[in-house]
Structure formats: structure tokens, C-alpha cells
Design an enzyme around this catalytic site. Structure first.
Site, mmCIF file in Angstrom:
data_model
loop_
_atom_site.group_PDB
_atom_site.id
_atom_site.type_symbol
_atom_site.label_atom_id
_atom_site.label_comp_id
_atom_site.label_asym_id
_atom_site.label_seq_id
_atom_site.Cartn_x
_atom_site.Cartn_y
_atom_site.Cartn_z
ATOM 1 N N LYS A 11 -11.716 -4.373 -13.111
ATOM 2 C CA LYS A 11 -12.264 -5.735 -13.152
ATOM 3 C C LYS A 11 -13.034 -5.992 -14.456
ATOM 4 O O LYS A 11 -13.342 -5.049 -15.195
ATOM 5 C CB LYS A 11 -13.157 -5.934 -11.920
ATOM 6 C CG LYS A 11 -12.387 -5.860 -10.585
ATOM 7 C CD LYS A 11 -13.303 -6.151 -9.412
ATOM 8 C CE LYS A 11 -12.554 -6.101 -8.085
ATOM 9 N NZ LYS A 11 -13.416 -6.456 -6.934
ATOM 10 N N TYR A 51 -6.516 -13.662 -4.505
ATOM 11 C CA TYR A 51 -7.505 -13.446 -3.449
ATOM 12 C C TYR A 51 -7.399 -14.489 -2.322
ATOM 13 O O TYR A 51 -8.379 -14.718 -1.612
ATOM 14 C CB TYR A 51 -8.916 -13.443 -4.036
ATOM 15 C CG TYR A 51 -9.316 -12.121 -4.660
ATOM 16 C CD1 TYR A 51 -9.409 -10.960 -3.889
ATOM 17 C CD2 TYR A 51 -9.621 -12.022 -6.014
ATOM 18 C CE1 TYR A 51 -9.778 -9.746 -4.446
ATOM 19 C CE2 TYR A 51 -9.997 -10.804 -6.590
ATOM 20 C CZ TYR A 51 -10.072 -9.678 -5.786
ATOM 21 O OH TYR A 51 -10.448 -8.477 -6.331
ATOM 22 N N PHE A 59 -18.087 -15.753 -0.271
ATOM 23 C CA PHE A 59 -18.160 -15.242 -1.650
ATOM 24 C C PHE A 59 -16.933 -15.609 -2.484
ATOM 25 O O PHE A 59 -16.824 -15.192 -3.638
ATOM 26 C CB PHE A 59 -18.360 -13.717 -1.643
ATOM 27 C CG PHE A 59 -17.303 -12.955 -0.878
ATOM 28 C CD1 PHE A 59 -16.075 -12.653 -1.455
ATOM 29 C CD2 PHE A 59 -17.542 -12.519 0.416
ATOM 30 C CE1 PHE A 59 -15.100 -11.956 -0.760
ATOM 31 C CE2 PHE A 59 -16.572 -11.815 1.127
ATOM 32 C CZ PHE A 59 -15.350 -11.529 0.535
ATOM 33 N N ARG A 87 -7.921 4.302 -2.951
ATOM 34 C CA ARG A 87 -9.104 3.793 -2.226
ATOM 35 C C ARG A 87 -10.205 4.857 -2.206
ATOM 36 O O ARG A 87 -11.384 4.537 -2.320
ATOM 37 C CB ARG A 87 -8.732 3.386 -0.797
ATOM 38 C CG ARG A 87 -7.740 2.251 -0.679
ATOM 39 C CD ARG A 87 -8.278 0.903 -1.026
ATOM 40 N NE ARG A 87 -9.447 0.527 -0.267
ATOM 41 C CZ ARG A 87 -10.012 -0.678 -0.319
ATOM 42 N NH1 ARG A 87 -9.488 -1.637 -1.107
ATOM 43 N NH2 ARG A 87 -11.073 -0.963 0.370
ATOM 44 N N THR A 93 -16.772 -0.640 -0.989
ATOM 45 C CA THR A 93 -16.860 -1.954 -1.663
ATOM 46 C C THR A 93 -18.230 -2.163 -2.297
ATOM 47 O O THR A 93 -18.333 -2.642 -3.427
ATOM 48 C CB THR A 93 -16.593 -3.076 -0.625
ATOM 49 O OG1 THR A 93 -15.374 -2.790 0.060
ATOM 50 C CG2 THR A 93 -16.505 -4.429 -1.301
ATOM 51 N N ASN A 114 -17.852 -4.982 -8.868
ATOM 52 C CA ASN A 114 -17.687 -3.622 -8.355
ATOM 53 C C ASN A 114 -16.535 -2.848 -8.998
ATOM 54 O O ASN A 114 -15.920 -1.988 -8.379
ATOM 55 C CB ASN A 114 -17.621 -3.618 -6.829
ATOM 56 C CG ASN A 114 -16.424 -4.371 -6.300
ATOM 57 O OD1 ASN A 114 -15.629 -4.907 -7.066
ATOM 58 N ND2 ASN A 114 -16.279 -4.396 -4.987
ATOM 59 N N HIS A 117 -10.383 -3.058 -8.156
ATOM 60 C CA HIS A 117 -9.675 -3.503 -6.956
ATOM 61 C C HIS A 117 -8.596 -2.470 -6.658
ATOM 62 O O HIS A 117 -7.998 -1.912 -7.580
ATOM 63 C CB HIS A 117 -9.006 -4.869 -7.185
ATOM 64 C CG HIS A 117 -7.999 -5.203 -6.115
ATOM 65 N ND1 HIS A 117 -8.366 -5.759 -4.916
ATOM 66 C CD2 HIS A 117 -6.651 -4.996 -6.047
ATOM 67 C CE1 HIS A 117 -7.286 -5.901 -4.156
ATOM 68 N NE2 HIS A 117 -6.235 -5.459 -4.825
ATOM 69 N N GLU A 128 1.086 -7.428 -3.913
ATOM 70 C CA GLU A 128 0.251 -7.540 -5.122
ATOM 71 C C GLU A 128 1.021 -7.095 -6.369
ATOM 72 O O GLU A 128 0.840 -7.662 -7.453
ATOM 73 C CB GLU A 128 -1.027 -6.712 -4.937
ATOM 74 C CG GLU A 128 -1.916 -7.308 -3.847
ATOM 75 C CD GLU A 128 -3.141 -6.464 -3.515
ATOM 76 O OE1 GLU A 128 -3.322 -5.379 -4.115
ATOM 77 O OE2 GLU A 128 -3.931 -6.901 -2.652
HETATM 78 N N1 UDP Z 1 -16.914 -9.220 -2.274
HETATM 79 C C1 UDP Z 1 -18.087 -9.857 -2.611
HETATM 80 N N2 UDP Z 1 -19.074 -9.970 -1.673
HETATM 81 C C2 UDP Z 1 -18.945 -9.471 -0.421
HETATM 82 C C3 UDP Z 1 -17.749 -8.809 -0.076
HETATM 83 C C4 UDP Z 1 -16.743 -8.707 -1.020
HETATM 84 O O1 UDP Z 1 -18.240 -10.315 -3.739
HETATM 85 O O2 UDP Z 1 -19.874 -9.594 0.387
HETATM 86 C C5 UDP Z 1 -15.851 -9.122 -3.273
HETATM 87 C C6 UDP Z 1 -15.837 -7.743 -3.913
HETATM 88 O O3 UDP Z 1 -15.559 -7.907 -5.295
HETATM 89 C C7 UDP Z 1 -14.677 -7.077 -3.209
HETATM 90 C C8 UDP Z 1 -13.729 -8.240 -2.981
HETATM 91 O O4 UDP Z 1 -14.579 -9.330 -2.675
HETATM 92 O O5 UDP Z 1 -14.129 -6.044 -4.003
HETATM 93 C C9 UDP Z 1 -12.728 -8.055 -1.885
HETATM 94 O O6 UDP Z 1 -13.397 -7.686 -0.698
HETATM 95 P P1 UDP Z 1 -12.822 -6.545 0.246
HETATM 96 O O7 UDP Z 1 -13.643 -6.560 1.502
HETATM 97 O O8 UDP Z 1 -11.350 -6.689 0.370
HETATM 98 O O9 UDP Z 1 -13.220 -5.185 -0.529
HETATM 99 P P2 UDP Z 1 -12.371 -4.121 -1.377
HETATM 100 O O10 UDP Z 1 -11.019 -3.999 -0.734
HETATM 101 O O11 UDP Z 1 -12.294 -4.625 -2.793
HETATM 102 O O12 UDP Z 1 -13.181 -2.850 -1.289
#
Ligand code: UDP
Length: 141
Positions: A11, A51, A59, A87, A93, A114, A117, A128
């Protein structure tokens, strides 16, 4: 064990920190091969489309704005159990909850910024991958 492909996106925060190579090194040490890659500054429309599953989440707008704040590095990774392996390398996350030594523990600042992805299932990995790469741009290695 199954040979799989998954999508990883470094990212804008991690690209700005100049840790693309450090993150690639973790993929390689874990036995994941890069079989497609490109740097791209996503448009708002591209980020919203990517997304789309999160459209109703509070968010969503912040996430889209963050993802278009600078270029991202997008790669297809191939290896045994690639989806889960990626993962595991990423960590939770929220970087505050990410296990020590994971990418997010080491390079992420917050749950919004974070670092990476990663596809969360084989099915989403295929969707994707097709979103960013024509099949001819993914290479058997
Ligand atoms: N995200 C955020 N706030 C939150 C939860 C998620 O900004 O409270 C963002 C974060 O960048 C995350 C993305 O949304 O990576 C997608 O969320 P997901 O739960 O799918 O997490 P990931 O698969 O990326 O761990």
C-alpha cells in the site's frame, strides 16, 4: 499442499517508506514467487471497485482515499498454500495486534495505513488477479 496464486498489494504507506524490497524478500524466503507485478497509482474508481465489498463500511471513503494517496505495488504470488501463507506473513489487520515479525507489525502504523493487502480466499485471489492483470501478464515460473 496445493500450488496457489494470490494477490498482494504493497500500500502507499509502505511504498513511501521504501520497503518494497524488504517485503519482497519475505515473500521469497517463505517460498512465494512473484509471477506478475506492477506499480500503479490507482484512480478513485479503481480503488472503489477493488474494495467494493466494503462499500457499506464506515471506513470505506477513508480507505479509498488512502489507497489513492500514492502509488501501490501490486503482485501475484505463487506457491504452496499461497493465500494463507501470504496472510500469515502480513499479520493481523490492526498492526497493534499483529504478531511480531509480520509485515504489519514491522512496517504498518495503524489499522488504516497497514502496509499490505492480501487476498483472503482462493476465490477472491482469482477475482483480484483478474482485476489488475490480463492472464497474459501472469507468468509460469
Ligand atoms: N480497514 C480500516 N479500518 C477498519 C478496518 C479495516 O481502515 O476498521 C481497512 C484496512 O486498510 C484493511 C482494509 O480496510 O486492510 C480491509 O479490511 P479487511 O477487514 O478485509 O482486512 P485485511 O483483509 O486487509 O486484513
Amino acid at each position: 499442499m496445493a500450488l496457489e496464486r494470490t494477490i498482494s498489494i504493497i500500500k502507499p504507506d509502505a511504498v513511501a517508506k521504501n520497503v518494497i524490497g524488504e517485503i519482497y524478500s519475505r515473500f521469497e524466503k517463505a517460498g512465494l514467487k512473484v509471477v506478475a507485478a506492477k506499480m500503479k497509482h490507482l484512480s478513485k474508481q479503481e480503488a472503489e471497485g477493488f474494495y467494493a465489498v466494503h462499500r457499506e463500511r464506515p471506513f470505506f471513503n477513508a480507505l479509498v482515499n488512502f489507497m489513492i494517496s500514492g502509488p501501490v505495488m501490486i503482485q501475484v504470488l505463487e506457491g504452496e498454500n499461497a493465500v494463507l501463507k501470504n496472510r500469515e506473513l502480513m499479520g493481523a489487520t490492526n498492526p497493534k495486534e499483529a504478531a511480531p515479525g509480520t509485515i504489519r507489525a514491522d512496517f504498518a502504523d495503524s489499522i488504516d495505513a497497514n502496509a499490505v493487502h492480501g487476498s483472503d480466499s482462493l476465490e477472491n485471489a482469482a477475482i483480484e488477479t483478474a482485476y489488475f492483470f490480463p492472464a497474459t501478464d501472469v507468468y509460469a515460473r
